[in-house]
Design a protein around this motif. Structure first.
Motif, PDB file in Angstrom:
ATOM      1  N   THR A  49       0.912  -1.177   0.015  1.00  0.00           N
ATOM      2  CA  THR A  49      -0.117  -0.078   0.050  1.00  0.00           C
ATOM      3  C   THR A  49       1.053   1.221  -0.007  1.00  0.00           C
ATOM      4  N   GLY A  50       0.282   2.501   0.004  1.00  0.00           N
ATOM      5  CA  GLY A  50       1.148   3.701  -0.175  1.00  0.00           C
ATOM      6  C   GLY A  50       1.902   4.165   0.884  1.00  0.00           C
ATOM      7  N   GLY A  51       3.132   3.990   0.609  1.00  0.00           N
ATOM      8  CA  GLY A  51       4.014   4.318   1.674  1.00  0.00           C
ATOM      9  C   GLY A  51       5.529   4.401   1.395  1.00  0.00           C
ATOM     10  N   ILE A  52       6.534   5.217   1.905  1.00  0.00           N
ATOM     11  CA  ILE A  52       7.661   5.381   1.617  1.00  0.00           C
ATOM     12  C   ILE A  52       8.461   4.016   1.679  1.00  0.00           C
ATOM     13  N   ALA A  53       7.911   3.161   2.745  1.00  0.00           N
ATOM     14  CA  ALA A  53       8.601   1.948   3.147  1.00  0.00           C
ATOM     15  C   ALA A  53       8.482   0.823   1.866  1.00  0.00           C
ATOM     16  N   CYS A  54       7.852   1.091   1.022  1.00  0.00           N
ATOM     17  CA  CYS A  54       7.732   0.215  -0.403  1.00  0.00           C
ATOM     18  C   CYS A  54       9.041  -0.088  -0.562  1.00  0.00           C
ATOM     19  N   ARG A  95      -7.476 -17.157  -2.822  1.00  0.00           N
ATOM     20  CA  ARG A  95      -7.465 -19.034  -2.423  1.00  0.00           C
ATOM     21  C   ARG A  95      -6.211 -19.625  -2.646  1.00  0.00           C
ATOM     22  N   GLU A  96      -5.215 -19.079  -3.357  1.00  0.00           N
ATOM     23  CA  GLU A  96      -4.252 -19.929  -3.603  1.00  0.00           C
ATOM     24  C   GLU A  96      -3.000 -19.600  -2.652  1.00  0.00           C
ATOM     25  N   ALA A  97      -3.321 -18.582  -1.694  1.00  0.00           N
ATOM     26  CA  ALA A  97      -2.349 -18.160  -0.937  1.00  0.00           C
ATOM     27  C   ALA A  97      -2.175 -18.928   0.493  1.00  0.00           C
ATOM     28  N   ASP A  98      -0.946 -18.965   0.968  1.00  0.00           N
ATOM     29  CA  ASP A  98      -0.621 -19.841   2.392  1.00  0.00           C
ATOM     30  C   ASP A  98      -0.839 -18.576   3.251  1.00  0.00           C
ATOM     31  N   ALA A  99      -0.515 -17.398   2.945  1.00  0.00           N
ATOM     32  CA  ALA A  99      -0.642 -16.293   3.753  1.00  0.00           C
ATOM     33  C   ALA A  99      -0.546 -15.022   3.010  1.00  0.00           C
ATOM     34  N   MET A 100      -1.298 -13.965   3.596  1.00  0.00           N
ATOM     35  CA  MET A 100      -1.214 -12.819   2.905  1.00  0.00           C
ATOM     36  C   MET A 100      -0.544 -11.646   3.889  1.00  0.00           C
ATOM     37  N   VAL A 101       0.453 -11.003   3.144  1.00  0.00           N
ATOM     38  CA  VAL A 101       1.270 -10.163   3.980  1.00  0.00           C
ATOM     39  C   VAL A 101       1.067  -8.655   3.316  1.00  0.00           C
ATOM     40  N   LEU A 102       0.856  -7.755   4.265  1.00  0.00           N
ATOM     41  CA  LEU A 102       0.501  -6.258   3.683  1.00  0.00           C
ATOM     42  C   LEU A 102       1.671  -5.624   4.219  1.00  0.00           C
ATOM     43  N   ALA A 103       2.625  -5.292   3.455  1.00  0.00           N
ATOM     44  CA  ALA A 103       3.935  -4.732   3.788  1.00  0.00           C
ATOM     45  C   ALA A 103       4.427  -3.685   2.722  1.00  0.00           C
ATOM     46  N   PRO A 104       4.555  -2.378   2.806  1.00  0.00           N
ATOM     47  CA  PRO A 104       3.677  -1.799   3.989  1.00  0.00           C
ATOM     48  C   PRO A 104       2.353  -1.658   4.014  1.00  0.00           C
ATOM     49  N   GLY A 136     -10.073 -18.488   8.223  1.00  0.00           N
ATOM     50  CA  GLY A 136      -9.620 -19.529   9.279  1.00  0.00           C
ATOM     51  C   GLY A 136      -8.558 -20.496   8.375  1.00  0.00           C
ATOM     52  N   ARG A 137      -8.315 -20.129   7.157  1.00  0.00           N
ATOM     53  CA  ARG A 137      -7.200 -20.919   6.313  1.00  0.00           C
ATOM     54  C   ARG A 137      -5.971 -20.158   6.009  1.00  0.00           C
ATOM     55  N   VAL A 138      -6.108 -18.763   5.541  1.00  0.00           N
ATOM     56  CA  VAL A 138      -5.122 -17.892   5.116  1.00  0.00           C
ATOM     57  C   VAL A 138      -4.952 -16.909   6.120  1.00  0.00           C
ATOM     58  N   PRO A 139      -3.780 -16.929   6.776  1.00  0.00           N
ATOM     59  CA  PRO A 139      -3.635 -15.783   7.765  1.00  0.00           C
ATOM     60  C   PRO A 139      -3.267 -14.485   7.205  1.00  0.00           C
ATOM     61  N   LEU A 140      -3.528 -13.478   7.664  1.00  0.00           N
ATOM     62  CA  LEU A 140      -3.318 -12.077   7.184  1.00  0.00           C
ATOM     63  C   LEU A 140      -2.332 -11.201   8.162  1.00  0.00           C
ATOM     64  N   LEU A 141      -1.294 -11.019   7.763  1.00  0.00           N
ATOM     65  CA  LEU A 141      -0.205 -10.449   8.489  1.00  0.00           C
ATOM     66  C   LEU A 141      -0.159  -8.964   8.136  1.00  0.00           C
ATOM     67  N   ILE A 142      -0.131  -8.013   8.987  1.00  0.00           N
ATOM     68  CA  ILE A 142      -0.046  -6.634   8.479  1.00  0.00           C
ATOM     69  C   ILE A 142       1.172  -6.098   9.226  1.00  0.00           C
ATOM     70  N   ALA A 143       2.030  -5.374   8.242  1.00  0.00           N
ATOM     71  CA  ALA A 143       3.374  -4.522   8.658  1.00  0.00           C
ATOM     72  C   ALA A 143       2.989  -3.202   8.694  1.00  0.00           C
ATOM     73  N   PRO A 144       2.543  -2.549   9.628  1.00  0.00           N
ATOM     74  CA  PRO A 144       2.308  -1.099   9.604  1.00  0.00           C
ATOM     75  C   PRO A 144       3.613  -0.111   9.275  1.00  0.00           C
ATOM     76  N   ALA A 145       3.147   0.927   8.563  1.00  0.00           N
ATOM     77  CA  ALA A 145       4.332   1.788   8.401  1.00  0.00           C
ATOM     78  C   ALA A 145       3.846   3.239   8.101  1.00  0.00           C
TER      79      ALA A 145
END
Ligand code: CTP
Length: 425
Positions: A26-31, A93-102, A130-139
């Motif tokens: 997402t929009g941020g200098i940490a991209c 559906r095909e992901a083992d995890a979703m990571v939002l960074a940044p 229940g199947r695909v964890p969502l990890l959020i890395a705030p920035a």
């Protein structure tokens, strides 16, 4: 992806082999850090599908992320490449995890509201919770991060089942200093690996000793040994990833503290004994990997011992250090089977016989034998697990892999204990 070969030439699968990660920007200098994260994920064996918001594409181009991930980047829910026009369903559906960074403050607020007017937020909403964890890395800027609205939103995201990762502290791109920087790519990789590790030690409190001890002769000299602490640190990390609360009592080593592990630095064997005994009562597992000095100079000199020019050498008297492992193994909790003790044996020969004898002498249910000169300071090792039932070999591999296997072995024995209480050592 090539597997890493260990010292015996055997291939060792990278940590994220077979995992598919959906990396959202997402929009941020940490991209700019997301580019390195993508590279690290690929190096760790994962496949990575990048999805970017319009704002993210202002900071880093989709072309860069495509080149690093080896896959075209998705930026729009109207992407014509998806035959059924349902990129949000197919990709999530095909992901083992979703990571939002940044993950920006604005995007966090959007997730809390369950917005779905562009691809990335739509995918987060459509993910099978229940199947695909969502990890959020705030920035974000420190004021934005500290704002009650952001903190409220982060708490809500946790409550909604997302994993909110921490933030770094320090100098920010805006010129201010404080909390809100995105974690470094290496730290994010650790957290992603941990998130995907089965929590076989969930609810356990694990105490680990690691490294050498240092026994002072005088204020500038002392006796120590070649233990690097690598095995113990790897075990602490693996236990933490497996869901345990971990305290690591480390002798003098210069290794970084594994993420999420509570570390206590000590110097001498008696410091280590004190640190262990004050925590052993509340632990459920004790793993003694430290190469504790067997003896210490009986009376360390307060001042530096000087040469007097006569050629005479100092006469050192030694006193025996308390055996920390044996002391813990005699605690009522250990005898009652509520504190599972694991010892290590650094031997130079007759590994099985020595390890069996040491297990009985120290009264521990599990003793892990290794050949000291073959492992001190190395990144690889081979282990021999000895318990009341017999012995199991963990063949030569990286200490990281061996630590993960040992944690599984310990978890298996803990589970077996629960079904058969109060086993003999
Ligand atoms: N250990 C300990 N405290 C000591 C000595 C050893 O807690 N004072 C622990 C080590 O951390 C390890 C186990 O005991 O888990 C065996 O250590 P090792 O050095 O192999 O054996 P020792 O008991 O010292 O016997 P020896 O040196 O004669 O082989």
């Amino acid at each position: 992806m090539t597997n890493q070969a260990n010292e015996s030439g055997q291939a060792e699968a990278p940590e994220l082999a077979g995992k598919h990660i959906l990396l959202g920007l997402t929009g941020g200098i940490a991209c700019y850090k997301a580019a390195e994260l993508c590279r690290l994920l690929i190096k760790a064996g994962a496949t990575v599908q990048v999805v970017m918001t319009e704002a993210a594409a202002q900071f880093i181009t989709p072309v860069t992320m495509q080149a690093l991930s080896g896959r075209p980047v998705y930026t729009s829910q109207w992407d014509a490449r998806e035959a059924n026009a349902m990129a949000h369903i197919n990709l999530s559906r095909e992901a083992d995890a979703m990571v939002l960074a940044p993950c920006s403050a604005d995007f966090i607020a959007r997730l809390v509201q369950g917005r779905a007017d562009e691809l990335l937020s739509l995918m987060c909403l459509a993910r099978p919770v229940g199947r695909v964890p969502l990890l959020i890395a705030p920035a974000m800027n420190r004021e934005m991060y500290a704002h009650p609205a952001t903190q409220r939103n982060l708490a809500q995201l946790q409550a909604d089942g997302a994993t909110v990762l921490g933030v770094g502290s320090g100098f920010q791109a805006c010129g201010e200093t404080g909390d809100g920087r995105m974690l470094e790519p290496e730290e994010l990789l650790h957290d992603i690996v941990a998130c995907l590790t089965p929590k076989v030690l969930s609810g356990q409190r694990v105490l680990v000793t690691a490294g050498p001890t240092y026994e002072a002769i005088d204020p500038v000299r002392g006796i120590t040994n070649l233990s690097s602490g690598k095995m113990g640190f790897a075990i602490a990390r693996a236990a933490r990833e497996a869901g345990a609360e971990v305290t690591l009592i480390a002798g003098p080593v210069s290794l970084p503290t594994p993420r999420g592990v509570n570390r206590i630095d000590v110097k001498s064997a008696s410091n280590m004994l004190e640190a262990v005994m004050s925590r052993a009562q509340s632990a459920t597992v004790f793993i003694a990997t430290a190469a504790v000095a067997d003896w210490r100079p009986a009376a360390a000199s307060v001042q530096k011992i000087k040469k007097d020019g006569s050629g005479r050498t100092p006469q050192l008297e030694f006193a025996e250090n308390t055996d920390i492992l044996a002391t813990v193994a005699r605690l009522p909790a250990a005898q009652a089977g509520k504190l599972f003790c694991v010892g290590f044996a650094a031997e130079s020969h007759d590994l099985l016989e020595n390890a069996q004898a040491k297990r009985l002498r120290k009264q521990v249910p599990l003793l892990v034998g290794n050949i000291g000169p073959d492992t001190f300071g190395q990144d690889h090792n081979a282990l021999l697990l000895v318990d009341a039932q017999g012995s199991t070999e963990l063949p030569r591999a990286s200490k990281r892999l061996l630590a993960r296997r040992l944690v599984q072995e310990i978890a298996g024995r803990l589970a077996a204990r629960e079904s058969v209480p109060a086993a003999t050592p």
